[in-house]
Write a protein that holds these residues in place. Structure first.
Motif, PDB file in Angstrom:
ATOM      1  N   HIS A 176      31.688  46.052  37.053  1.00  0.00           N
ATOM      2  CA  HIS A 176      30.943  45.368  38.103  1.00  0.00           C
ATOM      3  C   HIS A 176      29.648  46.102  38.411  1.00  0.00           C
ATOM      4  N   LYS A 177      28.661  45.358  38.835  1.00  0.00           N
ATOM      5  CA  LYS A 177      27.408  45.956  39.280  1.00  0.00           C
ATOM      6  C   LYS A 177      27.679  46.702  40.583  1.00  0.00           C
ATOM      7  N   GLY A 178      27.298  47.972  40.635  1.00  0.00           N
ATOM      8  CA  GLY A 178      27.585  48.749  41.826  1.00  0.00           C
ATOM      9  C   GLY A 178      29.042  49.135  41.930  1.00  0.00           C
ATOM     10  N   CYS A 179      29.732  49.202  40.777  1.00  0.00           N
ATOM     11  CA  CYS A 179      31.157  49.558  40.720  1.00  0.00           C
ATOM     12  C   CYS A 179      32.014  48.538  41.468  1.00  0.00           C
ATOM     13  N   SER A 180      32.828  48.979  42.393  1.00  0.00           N
ATOM     14  CA  SER A 180      33.824  48.075  42.971  1.00  0.00           C
ATOM     15  C   SER A 180      33.214  47.002  43.845  1.00  0.00           C
ATOM     16  N   GLY A 181      32.281  47.364  44.728  1.00  0.00           N
ATOM     17  CA  GLY A 181      31.732  46.376  45.642  1.00  0.00           C
ATOM     18  C   GLY A 181      32.784  45.937  46.645  1.00  0.00           C
ATOM     19  N   ARG A 182      32.409  45.065  47.532  1.00  0.00           N
ATOM     20  CA  ARG A 182      33.333  44.623  48.560  1.00  0.00           C
ATOM     21  C   ARG A 182      34.181  43.441  48.106  1.00  0.00           C
ATOM     22  N   TRP A 183      33.541  42.499  47.392  1.00  0.00           N
ATOM     23  CA  TRP A 183      34.284  41.304  46.988  1.00  0.00           C
ATOM     24  C   TRP A 183      34.495  41.232  45.480  1.00  0.00           C
ATOM     25  N   LYS A 184      33.894  42.124  44.723  1.00  0.00           N
ATOM     26  CA  LYS A 184      34.099  42.223  43.279  1.00  0.00           C
ATOM     27  C   LYS A 184      33.894  40.901  42.553  1.00  0.00           C
ATOM     28  N   PRO A 185      32.736  40.285  42.685  1.00  0.00           N
ATOM     29  CA  PRO A 185      32.489  39.048  41.941  1.00  0.00           C
ATOM     30  C   PRO A 185      32.495  39.309  40.440  1.00  0.00           C
ATOM     31  N   LEU A 186      33.057  38.398  39.690  1.00  0.00           N
ATOM     32  CA  LEU A 186      33.179  38.562  38.245  1.00  0.00           C
ATOM     33  C   LEU A 186      31.883  38.130  37.550  1.00  0.00           C
ATOM     34  N   GLU A 187      31.481  38.889  36.537  1.00  0.00           N
ATOM     35  CA  GLU A 187      30.196  38.661  35.855  1.00  0.00           C
ATOM     36  C   GLU A 187      30.298  37.491  34.881  1.00  0.00           C
ATOM     37  N   ALA A 188      30.232  36.286  35.391  1.00  0.00           N
ATOM     38  CA  ALA A 188      30.454  35.083  34.580  1.00  0.00           C
ATOM     39  C   ALA A 188      29.370  34.870  33.535  1.00  0.00           C
ATOM     40  N   PHE A 189      28.139  35.338  33.785  1.00  0.00           N
ATOM     41  CA  PHE A 189      27.067  35.164  32.799  1.00  0.00           C
ATOM     42  C   PHE A 189      27.400  35.923  31.528  1.00  0.00           C
ATOM     43  N   ARG A 190      27.794  37.168  31.687  1.00  0.00           N
ATOM     44  CA  ARG A 190      28.141  37.989  30.524  1.00  0.00           C
ATOM     45  C   ARG A 190      29.415  37.465  29.848  1.00  0.00           C
ATOM     46  N   LEU A 191      30.396  37.077  30.648  1.00  0.00           N
ATOM     47  CA  LEU A 191      31.658  36.590  30.081  1.00  0.00           C
ATOM     48  C   LEU A 191      31.447  35.316  29.277  1.00  0.00           C
ATOM     49  N   SER A 192      30.551  34.458  29.740  1.00  0.00           N
ATOM     50  CA  SER A 192      30.295  33.213  29.015  1.00  0.00           C
ATOM     51  C   SER A 192      29.833  33.500  27.597  1.00  0.00           C
ATOM     52  N   GLN A 193      28.943  34.473  27.451  1.00  0.00           N
ATOM     53  CA  GLN A 193      28.438  34.816  26.122  1.00  0.00           C
ATOM     54  C   GLN A 193      29.525  35.448  25.259  1.00  0.00           C
ATOM     55  N   MET A 194      30.336  36.303  25.853  1.00  0.00           N
ATOM     56  CA  MET A 194      31.379  36.987  25.085  1.00  0.00           C
ATOM     57  C   MET A 194      32.514  36.042  24.685  1.00  0.00           C
ATOM     58  N   LEU A 195      33.011  35.278  25.657  1.00  0.00           N
ATOM     59  CA  LEU A 195      34.150  34.411  25.383  1.00  0.00           C
ATOM     60  C   LEU A 195      33.787  33.275  24.442  1.00  0.00           C
ATOM     61  N   SER A 196      32.530  32.866  24.440  1.00  0.00           N
ATOM     62  CA  SER A 196      32.107  31.767  23.561  1.00  0.00           C
ATOM     63  C   SER A 196      32.161  32.145  22.095  1.00  0.00           C
ATOM     64  N   ILE A 197      32.172  33.445  21.784  1.00  0.00           N
ATOM     65  CA  ILE A 197      32.289  33.871  20.390  1.00  0.00           C
ATOM     66  C   ILE A 197      33.691  34.391  20.093  1.00  0.00           C
ATOM     67  N   GLY A 198      34.616  34.184  21.041  1.00  0.00           N
ATOM     68  CA  GLY A 198      36.001  34.579  20.805  1.00  0.00           C
ATOM     69  C   GLY A 198      36.263  36.059  20.936  1.00  0.00           C
ATOM     70  N   ALA A 199      35.455  36.765  21.721  1.00  0.00           N
ATOM     71  CA  ALA A 199      35.611  38.212  21.855  1.00  0.00           C
ATOM     72  C   ALA A 199      36.748  38.568  22.810  1.00  0.00           C
ATOM     73  N   LEU A 200      37.264  39.782  22.663  1.00  0.00           N
ATOM     74  CA  LEU A 200      38.250  40.335  23.583  1.00  0.00           C
ATOM     75  C   LEU A 200      37.502  41.049  24.698  1.00  0.00           C
ATOM     76  N   GLU A 257      42.216  33.540  34.105  1.00  0.00           N
ATOM     77  CA  GLU A 257      43.554  33.978  33.670  1.00  0.00           C
ATOM     78  C   GLU A 257      43.803  33.548  32.226  1.00  0.00           C
ATOM     79  N   GLY A 258      44.231  34.494  31.406  1.00  0.00           N
ATOM     80  CA  GLY A 258      44.491  34.203  30.006  1.00  0.00           C
ATOM     81  C   GLY A 258      43.275  34.339  29.115  1.00  0.00           C
ATOM     82  N   LEU A 259      42.100  34.514  29.709  1.00  0.00           N
ATOM     83  CA  LEU A 259      40.871  34.653  28.938  1.00  0.00           C
ATOM     84  C   LEU A 259      40.332  36.083  28.964  1.00  0.00           C
ATOM     85  N   VAL A 260      40.581  36.774  30.073  1.00  0.00           N
ATOM     86  CA  VAL A 260      40.090  38.143  30.262  1.00  0.00           C
ATOM     87  C   VAL A 260      41.251  39.038  30.670  1.00  0.00           C
ATOM     88  N   LEU A 261      41.283  40.269  30.173  1.00  0.00           N
ATOM     89  CA  LEU A 261      42.308  41.236  30.542  1.00  0.00           C
ATOM     90  C   LEU A 261      41.797  42.040  31.728  1.00  0.00           C
TER      91      LEU A 261
END
Length: 277
Positions: free
Chosen positions: A230-254, A269-273
């Motif tokens: 996460h940006k700034g480590c834990s943060g208060r609400w820990k929003p998930l970095e969907a922009f980065r995940l979209s690029q990674m998951l679209s190529i089938g990455a772990l 759930e089931g897409l990210v560990l």
């Protein structure tokens, strides 16, 4: 569709007067390379493709403006049109109620000027923290469920980045290989002290900045495994970095990630560990 008050939100009116939905994203240059164009492509492409899929049916046209002059581009919109602002670059000029020029003169934000003209303004929030609210903005769209608290000052919609079609055929190939290292595609330096969700079981390598297209493509082989901090480590609400995940998951990455907001984790759930330190 029969309403006469303005501004008016996105609507499907096939027999009414056609209107424009315009997406604006301000760019900045680094060595001549458009960096932000790639970083926020998942959100911009998701919105543009989704809106265009119903443009003919619903009676509107979709345009995109991605350049350094984006804050001034919306001024050509007319009553009944819709403006969608994406990102934080030049946001101050576009959204903030009053911004101060270097000479000390106050100016009304572009969003307020558009609202007064009858243009419906939507801001797509791309940062993990909430920005100050502008009355010129009618809706806030966001990539994370974490932004439900404390609220962004306007009706908030969850509009996450979606699947991105691979640019090259080899990106879509799925080949199973042993994982010996986790790549962090971004500026890992200040985030390396956020902990290790992999528990030290793998080496962590710095990838190249995800916002640099050529560098990103060098690290997108499907046998790669990625680490998400996460940006700034834990943060208060820990929003998930969907922009980065979209690029990674679209190529089938772990992807192995820090624990995130509970609602975000449920979406992926089931897409990210998700792992604790």
């Amino acid at each position: 569709c029969a309403a006469t008050d303005f501004p008016r939100p996105i609507r499907c009116c096939p027999t009414g007067t056609r209107y424009k939905i315009a997406l604006f994203h301000s760019e900045w240059q680094n060595g001549g390379m458009p960096l932000l164009r790639h970083m926020y492509a998942p959100a911009r492409d998701t919105l543009a493709n989704g809106l265009r899929s119903r443009a003919a049916e619903c009676g509107y046209d979709v345009t995109e403006y991605v350049d350094t002059d984006a804050p001034d581009r919306p001024l050509n919109l007319q009553r009944g049109d819709v403006a969608i602002w994406i990102g934080a670059m030049h946001r101050k000029k576009f959204v903030v109620p009053k911004w101060v020029l270097k000479k000390g003169h106050a100016a009304i934000s572009t969003a307020t000027r558009l609202r007064n003209r009858g243009v419906y303004v939507i801001e797509y929030q791309t940062e993990p923290h909430s920005h100050e609210f502008n009355p010129g903005v009618a809706e806030v769209w966001t990539y994370t469920r974490a932004h439900r608290v404390p609220g962004l000052g306007a009706p908030t919609r969850y509009v996450p980045p979606g699947y991105l079609k691979p640019v090259f055929k080899w990106q879509a190939q799925h080949e199973t290989r042993p994982v010996d290292a986790l790549f962090f595609v971004g500026h890992h330096g200040p985030r390396r002290f956020c902990g290790d969700p992999a528990g030290g079981r793998f080496r962590v390598k710095d990838g190249s900045l995800a916002k640099s297209p050529p560098a990103w493509l060098r690290h997108t082989a499907p046998n790669r495994a990625y680490l998400n901090h996460h940006k700034g480590c834990s943060g208060r609400w820990k929003p998930l970095e969907a922009f980065r995940l979209s690029q990674m998951l679209s190529i089938g990455a772990l992807v192995v990630s820090d624990r995130a907001d509970a609602a975000d984790e449920l979406e992926y759930e089931g897409l990210v560990l998700f792992q604790s330190d």
